[in-house]
Design a protein around this motif. Structure first.
Motif, PDB file in Angstrom:
ATOM      1  N   GLY A 174       0.813  -1.209   0.000  1.00 14.75           N
ATOM      2  CA  GLY A 174       0.000   0.000   0.000  1.00 14.75           C
ATOM      3  C   GLY A 174       0.847   1.259   0.000  1.00 14.75           C
ATOM      4  N   LYS A 175       1.834   1.310   0.885  1.00 18.59           N
ATOM      5  CA  LYS A 175       2.650   2.515   1.002  1.00 18.59           C
ATOM      6  C   LYS A 175       3.521   2.742  -0.223  1.00 18.59           C
ATOM      7  N   SER A 176       4.015   1.659  -0.816  1.00 19.61           N
ATOM      8  CA  SER A 176       4.924   1.775  -1.957  1.00 19.61           C
ATOM      9  C   SER A 176       4.231   1.516  -3.289  1.00 19.61           C
ATOM     10  N   ALA A 177       2.909   1.548  -3.301  1.00 18.81           N
ATOM     11  CA  ALA A 177       2.116   1.507  -4.545  1.00 18.81           C
ATOM     12  C   ALA A 177       2.446   0.302  -5.410  1.00 18.81           C
ATOM     13  N   GLN A 178       2.415  -0.882  -4.808  1.00 16.39           N
ATOM     14  CA  GLN A 178       2.635  -2.101  -5.577  1.00 16.39           C
ATOM     15  C   GLN A 178       1.284  -2.710  -5.949  1.00 16.39           C
ATOM     16  N   ILE A 179       1.245  -3.337  -7.111  1.00 13.81           N
ATOM     17  CA  ILE A 179       0.030  -3.954  -7.587  1.00 13.81           C
ATOM     18  C   ILE A 179      -0.450  -4.990  -6.560  1.00 13.81           C
ATOM     19  N   PRO A 180      -1.713  -5.009  -6.158  1.00 15.75           N
ATOM     20  CA  PRO A 180      -2.856  -4.271  -6.685  1.00 15.75           C
ATOM     21  C   PRO A 180      -3.232  -3.020  -5.871  1.00 15.75           C
ATOM     22  N   LEU A 181      -2.358  -2.564  -4.966  1.00 11.27           N
ATOM     23  CA  LEU A 181      -2.664  -1.389  -4.144  1.00 11.27           C
ATOM     24  C   LEU A 181      -1.933  -0.154  -4.669  1.00 11.27           C
ATOM     25  N   THR A 215       9.165 -18.171   1.498  1.00 11.98           N
ATOM     26  CA  THR A 215       7.900 -18.041   0.769  1.00 11.98           C
ATOM     27  C   THR A 215       7.466 -16.578   0.707  1.00 11.98           C
ATOM     28  N   ALA A 216       7.612 -15.878   1.818  1.00 12.39           N
ATOM     29  CA  ALA A 216       7.271 -14.457   1.844  1.00 12.39           C
ATOM     30  C   ALA A 216       8.182 -13.675   0.905  1.00 12.39           C
ATOM     31  N   LEU A 217       9.468 -14.020   0.868  1.00  9.73           N
ATOM     32  CA  LEU A 217      10.386 -13.346  -0.052  1.00  9.73           C
ATOM     33  C   LEU A 217       9.989 -13.592  -1.499  1.00  9.73           C
ATOM     34  N   ALA A 218       9.520 -14.807  -1.794  1.00  7.31           N
ATOM     35  CA  ALA A 218       9.065 -15.101  -3.154  1.00  7.31           C
ATOM     36  C   ALA A 218       7.883 -14.224  -3.536  1.00  7.31           C
ATOM     37  N   VAL A 219       6.969 -14.009  -2.595  1.00  5.76           N
ATOM     38  CA  VAL A 219       5.833 -13.125  -2.841  1.00  5.76           C
ATOM     39  C   VAL A 219       6.321 -11.707  -3.134  1.00  5.76           C
ATOM     40  N   VAL A 220       7.296 -11.248  -2.348  1.00 11.21           N
ATOM     41  CA  VAL A 220       7.864  -9.912  -2.568  1.00 11.21           C
ATOM     42  C   VAL A 220       8.449  -9.800  -3.964  1.00 11.21           C
ATOM     43  N   GLY A 221       9.220 -10.802  -4.387  1.00  2.00           N
ATOM     44  CA  GLY A 221       9.847 -10.767  -5.698  1.00  2.00           C
ATOM     45  C   GLY A 221       8.851 -10.802  -6.841  1.00  2.00           C
ATOM     46  N   ILE A 222       7.819 -11.626  -6.717  1.00  2.00           N
ATOM     47  CA  ILE A 222       6.810 -11.736  -7.782  1.00  2.00           C
ATOM     48  C   ILE A 222       6.023 -10.433  -7.913  1.00  2.00           C
ATOM     49  N   ILE A 223       5.597  -9.885  -6.787  1.00  2.04           N
ATOM     50  CA  ILE A 223       4.855  -8.615  -6.819  1.00  2.04           C
ATOM     51  C   ILE A 223       5.732  -7.509  -7.401  1.00  2.04           C
ATOM     52  N   GLY A 224       7.002  -7.476  -6.996  1.00  2.00           N
ATOM     53  CA  GLY A 224       7.897  -6.439  -7.493  1.00  2.00           C
ATOM     54  C   GLY A 224       8.124  -6.536  -8.986  1.00  2.00           C
ATOM     55  N   GLY A 225       8.427  -7.735  -9.484  1.00  2.12           N
ATOM     56  CA  GLY A 225       8.651  -7.905 -10.915  1.00  2.12           C
ATOM     57  C   GLY A 225       7.419  -7.585 -11.739  1.00  2.12           C
ATOM     58  N   THR A 226       6.256  -8.014 -11.249  1.00  2.00           N
ATOM     59  CA  THR A 226       5.005  -7.747 -11.960  1.00  2.00           C
ATOM     60  C   THR A 226       4.716  -6.251 -12.010  1.00  2.00           C
ATOM     61  N   MET A 229      12.941  -2.416  -6.959  1.00  2.00           N
ATOM     62  CA  MET A 229      13.499  -2.504  -5.608  1.00  2.00           C
ATOM     63  C   MET A 229      12.965  -3.723  -4.872  1.00  2.00           C
ATOM     64  N   PHE A 230      11.660  -3.968  -4.985  1.00  2.64           N
ATOM     65  CA  PHE A 230      11.092  -5.136  -4.316  1.00  2.64           C
ATOM     66  C   PHE A 230      11.557  -6.431  -4.976  1.00  2.64           C
ATOM     67  N   ALA A 231      11.761  -6.400  -6.279  1.00  3.13           N
ATOM     68  CA  ALA A 231      12.302  -7.583  -6.949  1.00  3.13           C
ATOM     69  C   ALA A 231      13.684  -7.914  -6.398  1.00  3.13           C
ATOM     70  N   ALA A 232      14.492  -6.873  -6.146  1.00  2.00           N
ATOM     71  CA  ALA A 232      15.811  -7.096  -5.548  1.00  2.00           C
ATOM     72  C   ALA A 232      15.691  -7.684  -4.145  1.00  2.00           C
ATOM     73  N   ALA A 233      14.795  -7.122  -3.345  1.00  2.00           N
ATOM     74  CA  ALA A 233      14.601  -7.653  -1.996  1.00  2.00           C
ATOM     75  C   ALA A 233      14.108  -9.094  -2.043  1.00  2.00           C
ATOM     76  N   GLY A 234      13.295  -9.424  -3.058  1.00  2.00           N
ATOM     77  CA  GLY A 234      12.753 -10.774  -3.170  1.00  2.00           C
ATOM     78  C   GLY A 234      13.798 -11.833  -3.444  1.00  2.00           C
ATOM     79  N   VAL A 235      14.984 -11.420  -3.944  1.00  2.00           N
ATOM     80  CA  VAL A 235      16.080 -12.384  -4.146  1.00  2.00           C
ATOM     81  C   VAL A 235      17.212 -12.107  -3.160  1.00  2.00           C
ATOM     82  N   SER A 236      16.867 -11.476  -2.043  1.00  2.00           N
ATOM     83  CA  SER A 236      17.797 -11.199  -0.937  1.00  2.00           C
ATOM     84  C   SER A 236      18.894 -10.203  -1.298  1.00  2.00           C
ATOM     85  N   ALA A 237      18.727  -9.448  -2.367  1.00  2.00           N
ATOM     86  CA  ALA A 237      19.696  -8.408  -2.728  1.00  2.00           C
ATOM     87  C   ALA A 237      19.260  -7.081  -2.100  1.00  2.00           C
TER      88      ALA A 237
END
Length: 641
Positions: free
Chosen positions: A232-239, A282-293, A323-331
């Motif tokens: 929500g705060k960082s305007a990621q899909i779908p928020l 699993t949570a990191l995978a969610v972060v990466g998928i949302i970020g890439g999308t 940025m979230f895609a990077a966090a999703g792969v621990s970068a």
């Protein structure tokens, strides 16, 4: 010094807000700009001291909340991560404050505006220096509140009011998940202190807790709920739907809140909580998928938007996805590196947009611009610097941070990493295309604004140009200067204990051996994007119109932002109206009012009407009634009991 950095903006906000009428517009500007410039200088010195320290420093300021099982103090957590954010927030905010002197000239509510900006900066600094989840939540909600007030600053505009309400409501959805995540952390660890929670995180691996009738992994649940707040705060899909509408606020607000600071709070939060996320793959995978999308989704929309500020707004949404895609792969280091460079080049782009709008008397539609580079040469040059940095061309800041993200995504070797790399590489082409489109439509070609508008078009005053030059320096050089520290050979000594990356997930280390084709593919795509934009808007300017007509459905799909607003209106808004209308008519009107106040009143009225029929006005009727009553009374008295 740390306390001064955080609280100087609060003091300035209080002075400008409460005593604005007494000190006047100029006084409010001097107080707030002076406080922010001082805070920025002190923040840079504080960052130097943080780098020299060997460990995390926690400075307790006051006891805050003491209750059964909860002991929360207001403390300042000073480590490399908070130091980077302090530099970003104070430097960019101080430049925006100075820029606002020129941009808001003539506005009737300057003290209120400057107070809001400074108060926002305080809340953001409170967020990035927090040492516990309660203080984090305080800053989190504070910047949300200030976003609402600043987006709706021109409250006499219905569109601004609607945008502010939309931003507030969409963020409440994310913040509800964030609140549940904080509660889940307290249930798991019995504490809200970062140090305590991080130290106990390895012991919570494999534990479960009940949620909505299901037994789920505790850390996964807590991290996903916390990430919903970041969405929500960082305007990621779908928020994400609130961010483009938030461009209704003044341009300095867009630069400060919706490019450089507030929207990056979610990225900061994920990096700060890396000791939790690392144990929840699993949570990191969610972060990466949302970020890439989000990266490719927002970039695709930015390619067709006619409003110059909305293009840059969707660009922000897309870059946050990186940025979230990077966090999703621990970068996490790469995510914060891109946050750092993005703050300068995106803040620069927004302020340049404001300079263009200022030059054209409020015009924001690029279809009515063109040929402006001769009128605004400094804005033109600095905006090209921001555009090339956003496009990730070599030697500009964005090149070092964005390419590192994509290399780390590929090097992670995971399905999520490959997904993020593919979408991020395609989004690199789209990014270069839409920002080059902005430059060509705005500054090149034949003027389309009309002779009178172009005659009065002019360069911005010096007070607006100096911040552009300062941010342009950051957009040009900070990527090269910071590469080794953020993501290069010095990263371990730089980050120290502020970010945790488990050895098996260290994608930045693996990124050093990625193939050359992987390393150069984003750059090739970026060059192709710029070339396509040149062909479309300089060489053959009639070509985009023909393509839009030929592929009208696709064009309208992108122009209408994938119809997310229409979908939400149909699913949520109209449903809420139907439900509310039904409850009003059937529930409140028919049941509550019908059986309650209205029902009692109706029965009383009917009884009164029936009783009124006995009042005929004839004496013999009353005498007859008295005789009946007397007979009835005597009969009752004589009746044997």
């Amino acid at each position: 010094m740390a306390a001064a950095v955080v609280f100087l903006p609060l003091i300035a906000a209080a002075i400008a807000g409460f005593f604005g009428r007494a000190i006047g517009d100029r006084g409010a500007q001097l107080v707030t700009c002076g406080a922010l410039l001082l805070s920025a200088v002190l923040g840079c010195f504080l960052f130097r001291d943080i780098l020299a320290a060997d460990d995390v420093r926690v400075i307790p300021l006051a006891s805050w909340i003491v209750a059964d099982g909860v002991d929360v103090a207001w403390s300042l957590r000073l480590d490399t991560l908070s130091g980077v954010m302090i530099v970003v927030v104070t430097v960019v905010s101080s430049m925006v404050h100075v820029y606002s002197i020129g941009y808001m000239h003539g506005d009737p509510s300057i003290p209120r505006f400057m107070s809001y900006l400074s108060l926002f900066t305080f809340f953001m600094l409170a967020l990035v220096t927090s040492d516990n989840f309660v203080q984090l939540f305080f800053g989190w909600e504070g910047v949300g509140l200030m976003s609402y007030l600043l987006v709706g600053f021109w409250y006499d505009r219905p569109s601004a009011n609607a945008a502010a309400i939309k931003a507030f409501l969409v963020n409440r959805v994310g913040d509800f998940g964030f609140s549940l995540g904080i509660y889940a952390v307290f249930v798991i660890f019995g504490s809200l202190d970062f140090g305590t929670v991080f130290g106990a995180a390895p012991k919570a691996v494999g534990t479960t807790m009940e949620f909505l009738g299901w037994h789920v992994d505790s850390l996964t649940l807590a991290c996903i709920l916390l990430f919903i707040g970041a969405m929500g705060k960082s305007a990621q899909i779908p928020l994400h739907t609130w961010l483009p509408d938030a461009m209704e606020g003044p341009t300095p607000v867009s630069a400060l809140i919706h490019a450089a600071t507030m929207v990056t709070a979610g990225v900061f939060m994920v990096a700060r909580l890396s000791p939790l996320f690392e144990y929840a793959p699993t949570a990191l995978a969610v972060v990466g998928i949302i970020g890439g999308t989000t990266a490719i989704f927002a970039a695709s929309i930015g390619m067709v938007q006619p409003d110059i500020k909305k293009v840059v707004a969707y660009s922000t949404c897309s870059q946050l996805g990186y940025m979230f895609a990077a966090a999703g792969v621990s970068a996490y280091g790469a995510a914060i590196f891109h946050l750092f460079t993005h703050a300068f080049f995106k803040g620069l782009l927004f302020l340049c947009c404001g300079s263009v709008i200022h030059a054209l008397g409020g015009e924001q539609d690029m279809r009515r611009m063109g040929g402006l580079w001769r009128k605004t040469p400094i804005t033109y040059v600095t905006m090209w610097i921001g555009a090339l940095s956003l496009s990730a061309l070599p030697f500009f800041s964005g090149y070092y941070s964005k390419d590192t993200i994509l290399e780390a995504a590929w090097a992670s070797g995971s399905a999520v990493g490959r997904y993020a790399w593919v979408l991020g590489t395609v989004a690199a082409l789209m990014t270069a295309f839409y920002i080059s489109r902005v430059m060509f439509l705005t500054f090149h070609g034949e003027p389309r604004a009309g002779e009178e508008t172009m005659h009065h078009a002019h360069e911005s005053p010096s007070v607006m140009l100096v911040p552009l030059i300062v941010l342009a320096i950051g957009a040009a050089f900070f990527g090269f200067l910071g590469y080794d520290f953020f993501v290069g050979d010095e990263r371990a000594a730089f980050w120290k204990h502020s970010i945790l990356v488990l050895p098996q997930y260290d994608s930045l280390a693996a990124a050093e051996g990625v193939p050359s084709v992987v390393r150069f593919m984003p750059l090739i795509f970026a060059v192709i994007g710029i070339a396509i934009a040149y062909v479309f808007y300089i060489a053959y300017p009639q070509l985009p119109v023909r393509l839009a007509a030929q592929f009208r459905s696709l064009y309208l799909f992108l122009l209408n932002k994938w119809y997310f607003d229409e979908l939400y209106d149909w699913v949520f808004v109209r449903t809420a109206f139907v439900l509310g209308n039904g409850l009003w008519r059937s529930g409140d009107g028919a049941v509550i009012d019908g059986l309650g106040p209205n029902g009692v009143a109706a029965v009383t009225r009917d009884l009164a009407q029936q009783a009124s029929r006995l009042q005929t006005g004839y004496l013999y009727h009353y005498a007859f009634a008295m005789m009946i009553g007397l007979v009835a009374l005597v009969t009752w008295y004589l009746f044997p009991r």
